[in-house]
Design an enzyme around this catalytic site. Structure first.
Site, short mmCIF file in Angstrom:
data_model
loop_
_atom_site.label_atom_id
_atom_site.label_comp_id
_atom_site.label_asym_id
_atom_site.label_seq_id
_atom_site.Cartn_x
_atom_site.Cartn_y
_atom_site.Cartn_z
N LYS A 42 0.82 -1.22 0.00
CA LYS A 42 0.00 0.00 0.00
C LYS A 42 0.86 1.27 0.00
CE LYS A 42 -1.34 1.63 3.79
NZ LYS A 42 -1.90 1.95 5.11
N THR A 43 1.85 1.33 0.88
CA THR A 43 2.69 2.53 0.96
C THR A 43 3.43 2.75 -0.36
OG1 THR A 43 2.99 2.14 3.33
CG2 THR A 43 4.50 3.68 2.28
N ARG B 202 1.04 -8.68 11.30
CA ARG B 202 2.28 -7.95 11.57
C ARG B 202 3.47 -8.88 11.41
NH1 ARG B 202 0.52 -4.08 9.90
NH2 ARG B 202 -1.28 -5.40 9.54
N ASP C 109 -5.14 7.96 2.85
CA ASP C 109 -4.67 6.67 3.36
C ASP C 109 -5.52 6.25 4.56
OD1 ASP C 109 -3.11 4.43 3.77
OD2 ASP C 109 -1.49 5.51 4.79
N GLU C 110 -5.62 4.93 4.79
CA GLU C 110 -6.36 4.39 5.94
C GLU C 110 -7.79 4.93 5.98
OE1 GLU C 110 -5.03 2.02 7.39
OE2 GLU C 110 -2.89 2.32 7.68
N GLN D 75 -9.14 -4.06 8.46
CA GLN D 75 -8.22 -3.46 9.43
C GLN D 75 -8.82 -2.23 10.11
OE1 GLN D 75 -3.85 -3.65 8.38
NE2 GLN D 75 -4.69 -3.93 6.32
#
Length: 745
Positions: free
Chosen positions: A37-38, A606, A223-224, A254
């Site tokens: 994503k980043t 994670r 984002d998010e 998430q």
């Protein structure tokens, strides 16, 4: 580097490439955990710039300063653009910047002070005192949370009671809400929620301002997106409505911040609002092993309210999920630390690859103790923040009044520190003059020195006023680091620290202040036009995650919520028991259980290489010991993916006879195993202090942990609990009913 489509097609998968190149119209990118994503966001911004879209017309919004900083650094590394003054930042930083420029349309001064949560709570308590409301009967934190919830839903104080419904509690909150808003206005202050809600109000009530920002921005990137609340949603909807070139990136699996007003359905809301939106799913995972990914899907797929997707990876299957069963929380901590020691051996410095994730902060204590006993370095995210330390808050208050002389909360904090013999009655008179004359607190101070010639603290007050005015005048012609250094000396704070605290503690506090001066110098190096107001704004928005150092050779301790957006080679998810995870407050609520399941999914994803899950047969939490049941989430993981950890070591069977001391709940020392610490005095008496005998900032000594400072006190389920920062071992939670202490001067 010059970007082109051929180059991008070589480094991005087809879905990522589509997300980068689709610049026109609304786009919804469902970005699964570890799906790059980043990378997509970074290259999308870089592609915009390479396509000739001016940097200052792009608004890119995320949730943490850390994420915004990484975004800027990556774009900077790809292209030669100077992005320091770009509109890439958090919601709060972007809205703060807009309000500085346009807030006058709402009667907001450009020099307003940003109130952090502690400042906000202090003002609420002050309002309750003025309203003769007992803070023991009405919890100020509950009031603060209720007001915050109203603000993120764009409810104005005058409308709160009508919308919330009339009840005894809502009527009390309504009264405090109105008084609190008046207090903020009087102080020229804004709390965190105001930064968003006032920005929405600015756009709603000022068509010319809305049109101005419509003309300014051409493209938006969020984002998010699954974590936005209603106020943030309205802000984005209004500011992007004309151009329509908005790309939102998120993952409903998430969404874990409902307590902040987030709604996992926000991604669906976006496509409902924008029926023509292009939908792109990023489902290839580059982070996790296949087994870890299958375990994560096994958990989250049980949720009913989610967009259907399944991550896949080309990575190897990797290790099975390791299930560790312990006797109790001490045994759990001991076994996990032994595993870390074994895996770090022989490269003892390689501790940065380990993280221990827990659902509630109280679980961290036994892991801290075990790490200290084994002399393993660690960092804890979620502890006491640097900018919340008393000595730092005191000096920041001195700096804040230079920028905003209306900031009465800061004046109250500093006017009698260091001590100037200005009593509460005299202080009330100053407040009254400021109210009656509608003037700043500083002007009221000057007026009272003229009218009251025989006041005991008059001489000190005059000196205080002269010092503040001298510093205000110097602001325009010296650097902020120069004024900070001189100001710190003039305030006498450092001298006061050594008068109030033992030398060891005073020295640590002095070092903290020197670190603050270093932060100011660094800010000056990074900014061409360093501005004190902007520096104060930046640190007010500083989050605990911003101090996370992934390069440091330390084991990391953090909550599941704090871990979002991070990754580690080896992850320990601890306390996998009903009532702990999922949390007991979620047990009878379907939506809450689904959020807990999403939180579990975040924790699992994670892990890059290995995942350990632990549970205990018995657990003592908040002073109560109970038999536990294993978490329902373990049943969601396919059995063929799980194996038991073959650990025969036991905390009790080995006895840990060589450890310096054993600690029961809330720092109660077991006398049979206690040996005197070289941090503590051997001939002084320690007593059990009452809750009212200890205040924040009090210097204290503990038998085993030595000298420290009280940084927080509160009732936890009826228990008198204080949090103490010890020089030797850091932050500890202590129950006053059990732990004998000694008050220092």
């Amino acid at each position: 580097m010059k970007l082109n489509k051929n180059y991008l097609s070589e480094i991005l998968n087809p879905q990522q490439l589509d997300a980068v190149l689709s610049l026109d119209g609304p786009v919804a990118v469902y970005a699964g955990a570890g799906s790059g994503k980043t990378r997509v966001i970074t290259y999308r911004i870089a592609w915009m710039l390479a396509s000739g879209i001016p940097l200052n017309t792009i608004m890119a919004v995320t949730f943490t300063n850390k994420a915004a900083g990484e975004m800027k650094e990556r774009v900077q590394s790809l292209l030669s653009h100077d992005i320091r003054y770009s509109w890439i930042g958090t919601f709060h930083s972007i809205c703060l910047r807009m309000l500085r420029q346009s807030g006058s349309n709402l009667g907001i001064s450009s020099n307003f002070t940003v109130f952090d949560d502690e400042d906000s709570l202090a003002l609420i308590k002050e309002c309750m005192k003025q309203l003769n409301l007992d803070i023991k009967r009405f919890n100020p934190k509950a009031v603060q949370h209720t007001i915050s919830d109203a603000k993120i839903n764009l409810v104005q104080p005058e409308d709160y009671l009508k919308l919330a419904g009339s009840s005894f509690f809502t009527e009390i909150v309504s009264t405090i809400f109105n008084s609190y808003e008046e207090g903020l206005k009087r102080n020229q202050g804004m709390d965190f929620d105001d930064l968003i809600s006032k920005s929405v109000l600015l756009l709603q009530e000022n068509p010319k301002e809305l049109d101005r920002w419509h003309q300014h921005f051409s493209h938006f990137l969020v984002d998010e997106y699954q974590d936005i609340n209603y106020a943030q949603y309205m802000f984005l909807k209004m500011i992007s409505s004309k151009q329509g070139n908005i790309c939102v990136v998120g993952d409903d699996d998430q969404s874990i911040y409902s307590f902040r007003g987030a709604d996992p359905k926000m991604m669906l809301t976006f496509t409902r609002d924008n029926p023509s939106a292009k939908m792109i799913k990023l489902e290839e995972n580059y982070r996790c092993s296949k087994n870890i990914l299958e375990a994560a899907h096994g958990v989250v797929s049980k949720n009913l309210t989610r967009t259907e997707k399944k991550l896949w990876t080309k990575n190897e299957p990797g290790s099975l999920i390791q299930l560790l069963k312990a006797q109790n929380e001490k045994d759990e901590a001991y076994k996990i630390i032994q595993i870390i020691k074994d895996k770090a051996h022989p490269k003892k410095s390689d501790f940065s690859k380990f993280v221990i994730l827990y659902r509630i902060n109280a679980q961290s204590r036994h892991f801290e103790e075990a790490l200290i006993n084994e002399r393993i370095p660690y960092q804890m995210i979620g502890g006491y923040k640097f900018y919340q330390r008393k000595e730092i808050k005191d000096f920041l208050a001195y700096l804040r009044v230079l920028v905003n002389p209306q900031d009465r909360v800061s004046f109250h904090r500093i006017i009698n520190y260091p001590r100037r013999n200005i009593g509460s009655v005299f202080l009330s008179k100053i407040d009254q003059i400021a109210d009656d004359l509608n003037c700043s607190f500083l002007e009221a101070c000057k007026k009272i020195t003229v009218e009251h010639t025989s006041t005991r603290g008059k001489k000190n007050l005059v000196q205080f006023i002269d010092m503040i005015e001298e510093m205000i005048q110097m602001l325009s012609h010296v650097t902020i680091s120069e004024i900070a250094e001189l100001y710190l000396e003039k305030t006498g704070i450092v001298q006061a620290l050594f008068e109030e605290h033992p030398e060891e503690i005073a020295r640590e506090k002095k070092e903290n202040l020197e670190e603050l001066l270093s932060a100011i110098r660094q800010y000056e190096r990074d900014e061409e036009e360093a501005d004190l107001a902007q520096f104060l704004n930046d640190i007010a928005l500083y989050s605990d995650l911003d101090k996370f150092d992934e390069a440091t050779e330390k084991v990391t301790l953090m909550t599941f919520h704090s871990a979002k957006g991070l990754e580690f080679p080896i992850v320990f998810m601890v306390g996998f028991e009903e009532g702990i995870f999922p949390h007991y407050l979620s047990s009878n609520n379907t939506d809450a259980i689904e959020e807990e399941r999403r939180l579990c999914y975040v924790g699992i994803t994670r892990a890059k290489e290995e995942l350990f899950i632990s549970c205990a047969n018995m657990r003592e939490i908040y002073g109560k010991s109970m038999k536990t049941n294993i978490s329902r989430f373990l049943e969601d993981i396919p059995e063929n993916l799980v194996q038991h950890v073959p650990v025969s070591l036991s905390y009790h069977s080995h006895g840990r006879q060589n450890q310096r001391f054993q600690i029961n709940n809330y720092g109660n020392i077991n006398a049979n195993s206690y040996q005197k610490s070289n941090h503590a005095s051997s001939d002084e008496q320690y007593i059990k202090l009452s809750f009212d005998e200890i205040d924040q900032g009090q210097s204290i000594e503990h038998k085993a942990w030595g000298k420290g400072e009280v940084i927080k006190k509160e009732q936890v389920q009826g228990e008198p609990v204080v949090v103490i920062h010890f020089v030797s071992v850091g932050e500890k939670m202590v129950n006053l009913k059990y732990a004998p202490l000694k008050k220092l001067t």
